[in-house]
Design a protein around this motif. Sequence first.
Motif, PDB file in Angstrom:
ATOM      1  N   TYR A 170       0.873  -1.192   0.000  1.00  0.00           N
ATOM      2  CA  TYR A 170       0.000   0.000   0.000  1.00  0.00           C
ATOM      3  C   TYR A 170       0.899   1.226   0.000  1.00  0.00           C
ATOM      4  N   ASP A 171       0.457   2.256  -0.733  1.00  0.00           N
ATOM      5  CA  ASP A 171       1.216   3.512  -0.703  1.00  0.00           C
ATOM      6  C   ASP A 171       0.277   4.687  -0.963  1.00  0.00           C
ATOM      7  N   LEU A 172       0.652   5.839  -0.441  1.00  0.00           N
ATOM      8  CA  LEU A 172      -0.122   7.075  -0.650  1.00  0.00           C
ATOM      9  C   LEU A 172       0.862   8.238  -0.732  1.00  0.00           C
ATOM     10  N   HIS A 173       0.630   9.086  -1.696  1.00  0.00           N
ATOM     11  CA  HIS A 173       1.443  10.304  -1.792  1.00  0.00           C
ATOM     12  C   HIS A 173       0.517  11.508  -1.946  1.00  0.00           C
ATOM     13  N   ARG A 174       0.946  12.600  -1.361  1.00  0.00           N
ATOM     14  CA  ARG A 174       0.216  13.848  -1.579  1.00  0.00           C
ATOM     15  C   ARG A 174       0.434  14.297  -3.012  1.00  0.00           C
ATOM     16  N   ALA A 228       4.270   1.860  -8.338  1.00  0.00           N
ATOM     17  CA  ALA A 228       5.570   1.175  -8.280  1.00  0.00           C
ATOM     18  C   ALA A 228       5.959   0.893  -6.831  1.00  0.00           C
ATOM     19  N   HIS A 229       5.695   1.857  -5.945  1.00  0.00           N
ATOM     20  CA  HIS A 229       6.064   1.664  -4.536  1.00  0.00           C
ATOM     21  C   HIS A 229       5.237   0.548  -3.892  1.00  0.00           C
ATOM     22  N   ALA A 230       3.947   0.524  -4.195  1.00  0.00           N
ATOM     23  CA  ALA A 230       3.085  -0.510  -3.601  1.00  0.00           C
ATOM     24  C   ALA A 230       3.441  -1.891  -4.157  1.00  0.00           C
TER      25      ALA A 230
HETATM   26 ZN   LIG Z   1       5.782   5.958  -2.018  1.00  0.00          ZN
END
Ligand SMILES: [Zn+2]
Length: 307
Positions: free
Chosen positions: A157-161, A191-193
């Motif tokens: 899981y990932d989240l970016h502003r 990609a991060h998740a």
């Molecule tokens: Zn990230």
Amino acid sequence: MNSSSNAKTILFWISIVFLGTMLWKLVSANGTPAQGDEPSYNEFIARVDADDIKEVTLYLSPNSYELTGEYVRPANRRFHLTVPKEVVPDLLRQLREKSVLVKAKEARSGDWVLILLNAAPLILLVGFCLFLMRQMRSRGAQALATQRRGVRFGLGYDLHRLDTGRPFIVGGVEIPFDKGPLGHSDGDVLAHAICDAVLGAAGAGDIGTLFPDTDPQWKGVSSLIFLEQLAKVLQDRKQSIGYIDAVVITEKPKLGPHFAAMKATLAKALKIKPEQISLKAKTNEGVDAIGRGEAIAAHVIATLVSA
Ligand SMILES: [Zn+2]
């Protein structure tokens, strides 16, 4: 100890008992003539004539015969002599005449061929036991391989502003938009998740451990580099990616038209086929930060199989 080890232990001890029994039989069955007085042939015949001998044991060897037994007088005194083959017919006749009981045994020969022939059942048994053990070991290895082949799952899981003036990059593809994710790297949530899902399935930590955002070498880099690095992690663990399923949540822009490009880009970085990747897009129905267009998030499940 598992059942395979138990069976191996039992088989080992059965083999040892068989081995011991066969060896004992090999050594003792034919026996060696007992030692004692060693009279000459003529002295022996004289003793037979004098009725001093009532029973003899005749050991048969390829080139000579050996005789053993006990004298009647003096009692409990053993004798032993070797006679050439030629005298045997005459000897047997004289023994018969005197009603001497003759027990014949095959003497253990020094001939290695005969020893090997005698040992043949033993050799066969040992060979069979070794074969069984090898079979069991290979079955154990197969079971282990099957166990290793078991599919492993990882969740990412990932989240970016989202901020203005940043390139909007998802799945390694830049999409024209007025905002983009903030991040140490390019802020590619997908990609991060994926990276976290794969590392999680591999039991190799997470993206922050492997590529810390305090490390200047990852500043502003394409997140595809992280995916490329996964290949080595998986190779070391003899694992490979089975399938990746992802959901990217963003209010805008529309991601669907870019899925084919994203799959191709991600697959190339991960060294898998685009068909091994499933991408889905969702909005947050105007709810929360994502719904207000302030953030983008991704959920990914990855499966790993034995390489
Ligand atoms: Zn990230």
